[in-house]
Write a protein that holds these residues in place. Structure first.
Motif, PDB file in Angstrom:
ATOM      1  N   ILE A  56      -2.529   4.284  -9.457  1.00 44.82           N
ATOM      2  CA  ILE A  56      -3.036   3.408  -8.391  1.00 44.82           C
ATOM      3  C   ILE A  56      -3.909   4.251  -7.481  1.00 44.82           C
ATOM      4  N   ALA A  57      -5.094   3.744  -7.159  1.00 42.67           N
ATOM      5  CA  ALA A  57      -6.027   4.491  -6.324  1.00 42.67           C
ATOM      6  C   ALA A  57      -5.454   4.690  -4.926  1.00 42.67           C
ATOM      7  N   ALA A 108      -5.275   1.886  -2.047  1.00 39.88           N
ATOM      8  CA  ALA A 108      -5.528   0.574  -2.647  1.00 39.88           C
ATOM      9  C   ALA A 108      -4.463  -0.438  -2.236  1.00 39.88           C
ATOM     10  N   GLU A 109      -4.871  -1.717  -2.143  1.00 39.54           N
ATOM     11  CA  GLU A 109      -3.939  -2.814  -1.902  1.00 39.54           C
ATOM     12  C   GLU A 109      -3.483  -3.357  -3.258  1.00 39.54           C
ATOM     13  N   ARG A 157       0.864  -1.180   0.000  1.00 36.05           N
ATOM     14  CA  ARG A 157       0.000   0.000   0.000  1.00 36.05           C
ATOM     15  C   ARG A 157       0.901   1.230   0.000  1.00 36.05           C
TER      16      ARG A 157
END
Length: 224
Positions: free
Chosen positions: A166-167, A170-171, A138
């Motif tokens: 990547i949000a 987010a994982e 993360r």
């Protein structure tokens, strides 16, 4: 005899006067002709004559001012584009990441690079994913990233982060052979007087005990 000489002198004098008068008359006629041929408004015919009348002046050339870009707000990173020149910081540095247990996370600093660091200065945290899934990471606050399918140059990483980020929060599951592009936290870098960096990270291997080996290459991002 004297009278004859005097008469002869008088005739010579009279002839000279006639010749002088004719020469004067011809000169006057020549001046009249020359004057008639001069253009209207001319004040002279010879070299060095100065023309009369107002002298025209060229209009001043008008220039268009180029609008200046407004200054950046403090703490705002510079805008990146295709012309940005990145400076290599390090290349193909390997890190082995292994959490102490299934409930512990490991933080990674990509500026040095270095593993198992504190919260300050890290770019992401690794979770071993003991619940049956793959290890995942993360990104920390202020860090931006994008997943990639191959190695990229820093400019390509910038485009990937801009177009497919990547949000936040987010994982991101890790798999062997995967690539990620990351840009470090600009504000945190400036606070510790460090460089803002673009990092390309490759997942080299994931072992059965969930040890993850990564390889990273970093570039410094110019301030201007």
């Amino acid at each position: 005899m004297v009278i004859a000489v005097a008469a002869l002198a008088l005739l010579v004098s009279l002839g000279s006067a006639i010749v002088s008068w004719r020469a004067l008359d011809q000169a006057q006629t020549a001046r009249d002709i020359a004057s008639a041929r001069e253009p209207v408004g001319s004040t002279g015919t010879g070299p060095g004559s100065v023309a009369s009348g107002p002298v025209g002046t060229a209009e001043p050339q008008q220039t268009t001012a180029t609008p200046e870009e407004p200054p950046r707000s403090p703490g705002t990173p510079p805008a990146l584009n295709e012309q940005t020149v990145y400076e290599p910081e390090y290349e193909n540095q390997s890190l082995t990441l292994k959490s102490a247990d299934c409930f512990a996370k490991m933080r990674v600093d990509l500026d040095e690079p270095r593993a198992n660091v504190g919260a300050n200065g890290s770019e992401f945290s690794l979770d071993p994913g003991c619940q049956g899934g793959a290890p995942w990471i993360r990104l920390d606050d202020g860090v931006e990233g994008s997943e990639a399918t191959t190695a990229m140059k820093p400019g390509e990483c910038y485009n990937a982060i801009r177009s497919s980020p990547i949000a936040e929060g987010a994982e991101v599951p890790l798999r062997k052979g995967a690539w990620l592009c990351l840009s470090t936290n600009y504000a945190a870098a400036r606070e510790r007087r460090d460089e803002w960096r673009m990092v390309l990270m490759e997942v080299v291997s994931i072992n059965n005990d969930r040890t993850v080996v990564i390889r990273a290459t970093a570039w410094n991002i110019p301030e201007n």
